[in-house]
Design a protein around this motif. Sequence first.
Motif, short mmCIF file in Angstrom:
data_model
loop_
_atom_site.label_atom_id
_atom_site.label_comp_id
_atom_site.label_asym_id
_atom_site.label_seq_id
_atom_site.Cartn_x
_atom_site.Cartn_y
_atom_site.Cartn_z
N TYR A 85 -11.20 -9.79 -9.51
CA TYR A 85 -11.98 -10.79 -10.50
C TYR A 85 -12.42 -11.87 -9.72
N CYS A 86 -13.96 -11.62 -9.41
CA CYS A 86 -14.77 -12.62 -8.66
C CYS A 86 -15.57 -13.60 -9.49
N MET A 87 -15.02 -14.68 -9.53
CA MET A 87 -15.47 -15.77 -10.61
C MET A 87 -16.25 -16.96 -10.09
N ASN A 88 -17.29 -17.27 -10.79
CA ASN A 88 -18.11 -18.55 -10.33
C ASN A 88 -17.08 -19.73 -10.51
N SER A 89 -16.84 -20.77 -9.46
CA SER A 89 -16.03 -21.83 -9.88
C SER A 89 -16.59 -22.66 -11.15
N VAL A 90 -18.00 -22.77 -11.06
CA VAL A 90 -18.56 -23.57 -12.14
C VAL A 90 -18.37 -23.01 -13.59
N SER A 91 -17.68 -21.78 -13.70
CA SER A 91 -17.36 -21.22 -15.04
C SER A 91 -15.82 -21.54 -15.38
N LEU A 92 -15.38 -22.28 -14.63
CA LEU A 92 -13.82 -22.52 -14.67
C LEU A 92 -13.58 -23.83 -14.59
N THR A 93 -12.37 -24.32 -15.23
CA THR A 93 -11.84 -25.77 -14.97
C THR A 93 -10.68 -25.27 -14.36
N PHE A 94 -9.76 -26.13 -13.62
CA PHE A 94 -8.28 -25.98 -13.32
C PHE A 94 -7.55 -27.09 -13.71
N SER A 95 -6.50 -26.82 -14.24
CA SER A 95 -5.24 -27.91 -14.53
C SER A 95 -4.23 -27.51 -13.70
N PRO A 96 -3.71 -28.69 -12.78
CA PRO A 96 -2.43 -28.28 -12.22
C PRO A 96 -1.45 -28.18 -13.06
N GLU A 97 -0.25 -27.35 -12.37
CA GLU A 97 1.21 -27.49 -13.14
C GLU A 97 1.55 -28.85 -13.35
#
Length: 145
Positions: free
Chosen positions: A121-133
Amino acid sequence: MGEYQVTRNDAEWRELLQPVEFAVLRQAATERPFTGELLDEEREGLYSCRACGNELFKSGTKFDAGCGWPSFYESIRPDAVELLDDDSQGMVRTEVRCAKCGSHLGHVFPDGFGTPTGDRYCMNSVSLTFSPESSGESNGSGTSA
């Protein structure tokens, strides 16, 4: 393409998203390879849709595919993403969209060699948000990590 839980018109999306986010998420543009802020993210956590917050990928499924975009071998749940045939750009690919709002995330390819699924699954970073554990879990020494 079905009906989505989150629906907005273009004007509403433009108010919520930065121009580059709108171009990728709502117009299926692609960010330049090796430029995304999440490409080298290595912490444990959760990746969600930047447009609506839908949970998409766990960090444990992320791998370095060397392609210039964050890559995962499977989504968090089969119904978290929508897969659509994409014959634009003179080739046949499988587009990945958020199943909750229909936003473009990237594409999935059957070349995730060495992964449990064989998918990338090749995703655009700008499409995602990241929440650390959460770091509130005990590290075994009686103090928080």
